[in-house]
Design an enzyme around this catalytic site. Structure first.
Site, short mmCIF file in Angstrom:
data_model
loop_
_atom_site.label_atom_id
_atom_site.label_comp_id
_atom_site.label_asym_id
_atom_site.label_seq_id
_atom_site.Cartn_x
_atom_site.Cartn_y
_atom_site.Cartn_z
N HIS A 87 -0.84 -6.93 -5.74
CA HIS A 87 -2.04 -6.80 -6.58
C HIS A 87 -1.69 -5.81 -7.70
CE1 HIS A 87 -6.09 -5.27 -7.59
NE2 HIS A 87 -6.54 -6.42 -7.11
N ASP A 123 0.07 -0.96 0.86
CA ASP A 123 -1.24 -1.39 0.39
C ASP A 123 -1.89 -2.18 1.53
OD1 ASP A 123 -3.36 -2.86 -0.58
OD2 ASP A 123 -2.42 -3.34 -2.49
N GLN A 133 -5.82 -5.79 2.23
CA GLN A 133 -6.12 -7.09 2.86
C GLN A 133 -5.71 -7.10 4.33
OE1 GLN A 133 -7.92 -9.28 1.43
NE2 GLN A 133 -7.74 -8.76 -0.73
N LYS A 164 -13.91 -3.94 1.49
CA LYS A 164 -13.34 -5.18 2.04
C LYS A 164 -13.39 -5.20 3.56
CE LYS A 164 -9.96 -5.54 -1.72
NZ LYS A 164 -10.40 -6.58 -2.66
N CYS A 193 -5.82 -10.78 -10.00
CA CYS A 193 -5.16 -9.48 -10.27
C CYS A 193 -3.73 -9.48 -9.77
CB CYS A 193 -5.94 -8.32 -9.67
SG CYS A 193 -7.59 -8.17 -10.34
N1 7TS Z 1 -4.61 -4.36 -3.12
C1 7TS Z 1 -4.89 -5.60 -2.69
C2 7TS Z 1 -3.90 -6.33 -1.84
C3 7TS Z 1 -6.11 -6.16 -3.04
O1 7TS Z 1 -6.41 -7.39 -2.61
C4 7TS Z 1 -7.02 -5.43 -3.85
C5 7TS Z 1 -8.32 -6.00 -4.31
C6 7TS Z 1 -6.67 -4.14 -4.23
C7 7TS Z 1 -5.45 -3.64 -3.86
C8 7TS Z 1 -7.59 -3.26 -5.02
O2 7TS Z 1 -8.65 -2.85 -4.24
P1 7TS Z 1 -9.86 -2.04 -4.87
O3 7TS Z 1 -10.85 -1.97 -3.76
O4 7TS Z 1 -9.35 -0.73 -5.28
O5 7TS Z 1 -10.37 -2.87 -6.03
N2 7TS Z 1 -8.33 -7.40 -4.39
C9 7TS Z 1 -9.25 -8.18 -4.96
C10 7TS Z 1 -9.14 -9.56 -4.91
O6 7TS Z 1 -8.23 -10.17 -4.38
N3 7TS Z 1 -10.19 -10.09 -5.58
O7 7TS Z 1 -10.95 -9.09 -6.03
C11 7TS Z 1 -10.38 -7.89 -5.66
#
Ligand code: 7TS
Length: 409
Positions: A121, A198, A201, A224, A366
């Site tokens: 991401h 990271d 997910q 999430k 992203c």
């Molecule tokens: N890393 C991964 C693997 C992600 O899927 C996401 C967000 C992030 C980092 C960033 O997380 P945040 O909470 O700081 O925004 N992924 C997604 C997605 O797949 N669709 O919308 C957000």
């Protein structure tokens, strides 16, 4: 696991759109929230709200206890050594930026190498890009094979004595690939590199044990994992957090401030400048309790059925015309299903599905470098979670059949 019972805990699932009941299949973007989480946040505001760590009065002490209780819960959830390893942040993005920025301030030097992967991401690529620009850090990426798995044989070439950081996602938000983090971490540690995982997910779907993963840092987002937005976690090994400089200065992160000098608190305090998101931390703790009550084994078994159903329907209905990216089901493929339907643009699919009440995401997710690597401009993505049913997977495919009729030439 009784899905119908679980669905009753998520009030938003009662909503309808365009006259159709909501079929929410975008949990990789953000999960929906159970009543227990919504109530935990509102109870804090109704009964306990005060600025933690500041007051000596009883209400502030209660707020402090609730906030620190949430930290202790996260520490247990991650199997961390203790709460002092848990830094509350806004989310995965802030967690990884904190690590990169802090390491960049004196612990990484020109010519040092950071190794990431092509499936990350943006939040696990851009902060390292910034270091490349600011500090002359070298940035390299592990490629993927035709099944969307990392080509770990590339580590032989990429890991050198100059490699100081390996930053890898535990689960891809596009391919659903579950990476072999332990193996990568062991290899990285052989050359003395730090391992940044990271977990955005991963945490929603599987129990985390930061020690067993071999991580030095682990990041995840509350929103999430059934929790509120605006709260997330950076876990770091305590001796590393101790050595690392803070990124933001301000209230509560200091030990002493004078006009000519300043000293900082021990971690995690030194990384939490300003008034923290207390309600968010409490909501996150309630979300983790919910996940723990349902149990990750039940969640995994349920998601497994949903993923299998999707693969079966895809094969029956579309054959070669529909490609699901990532490894085959029943192993290292989490409940993230990115797909391309021949002759139909992903945005057209998402709009048509919306008319049927089915919410999926389309776009680059992203992960533009991954899209380039796969040679696609965008993909559609359905990401089910514990509250989805097999019937909803069927609805997704029924709508896709309609989309193909409408759009494919
Ligand atoms: N890393 C991964 C693997 C992600 O899927 C996401 C967000 C992030 C980092 C960033 O997380 P945040 O909470 O700081 O925004 N992924 C997604 C997605 O797949 N669709 O919308 C957000």
């Amino acid at each position: 696991m009784n899905v119908e019972k679980i669905r009753e805990d998520f009030p938003i699932l009662q909503r309808s759109f365009h006259g159709k009941p909501l079929v929410y299949l975008d949990s990789a973007a953000t999960s929906q929230k159970p009543t227990a989480v919504i109530e935990a946040e509102s109870t804090f505001y109704r009964e306990q709200n005060a600025n933690p760590h500041r007051g000596v009065y009883a209400l502030s002490e209660e707020a402090t206890e609730a906030y620190e209780g949430a930290r202790a819960h996260v520490a247990r959830f991650l199997r961390a050594s203790g709460p002092e390893e848990v830094v509350f942040v806004r989310g995965t993005t802030e967690a990884i930026n904190t690590v990169a920025t802090s390491l960049g301030r004196g612990l990484l030097h020109k010519g040092d190498r950071v190794v990431s992967t092509v499936m990350e991401h943006h939040s696990n690529i851009v902060p390292w890009h910034m270091l490349r620009g600011e500090q002359g850090i070298e940035l390299e990426f592990i490629d993927i094979d035709e099944h969307g798995r990392l080509r770990l044989e590339e580590l032989d070439r990429l890991l050198t004595k100059n490699t100081k950081v390996v930053a890898v996602t535990a689960v891809s938000n596009v391919l659903g690939t579950v990476n072999k983090v332990r193996e990568i971490a062991d290899r990285a540690h052989e050359v003395g590199a730090l391992v940044v995982v990271d977990g955005a997910q991963a945490a929603p779907h599987k129990p985390v044990d930061v020690g067993a993963l071999g991580a030095d840092f682990f990041a995840f987002s509350g929103h999430k994992t059934l929790g509120p937005t605006g709260i997330g976690v950076l876990w770091g090994r305590h001796e590393l957090l101790e050595k690392m400089p803070p990124c933001e200065g301000g209230g509560e992160m200091i030990r002493e401030v004078h006009l000519d000098r300043v000293s900082y608190r021990e971690p995690p305090g030194k990384f939490e400048a300003g008034t923290p998101n207390v309600a968010g931390a409490i909501g996150l703790s309630a979300a983790l309790s919910y996940l723990e009550k349902v149990g990750y084994d039940s969640i995994a078994a349920h998601e497994h059925r949903l993923v299998q159903r999707a693969y079966d329907r895809a094969a029956e209905q579309f054959g070669e015309r529909l490609t699901i990216y990532g490894p085959p089901p029943n192993g290292d493929h989490e409940a993230v299903l990115s797909f391309a339907l021949k002759g139909v643009h992903p945005h057209d699919i998402a709009s048509l599905l919306d008319a049927d009440g089915v919410a999926i995401r389309s776009g680059h997710h992203c992960a533009q470098p991954l899209m380039e690597r796969l040679g696609v401009p965008a993909l559609s993505r359905a990401s089910p979670y514990l509250y989805n049913t097999e019937g909803e997977i069927d609805q997704l495919f029924d709508s896709l059949v309609r989309a193909e009729k409408v759009f494919a030439r």
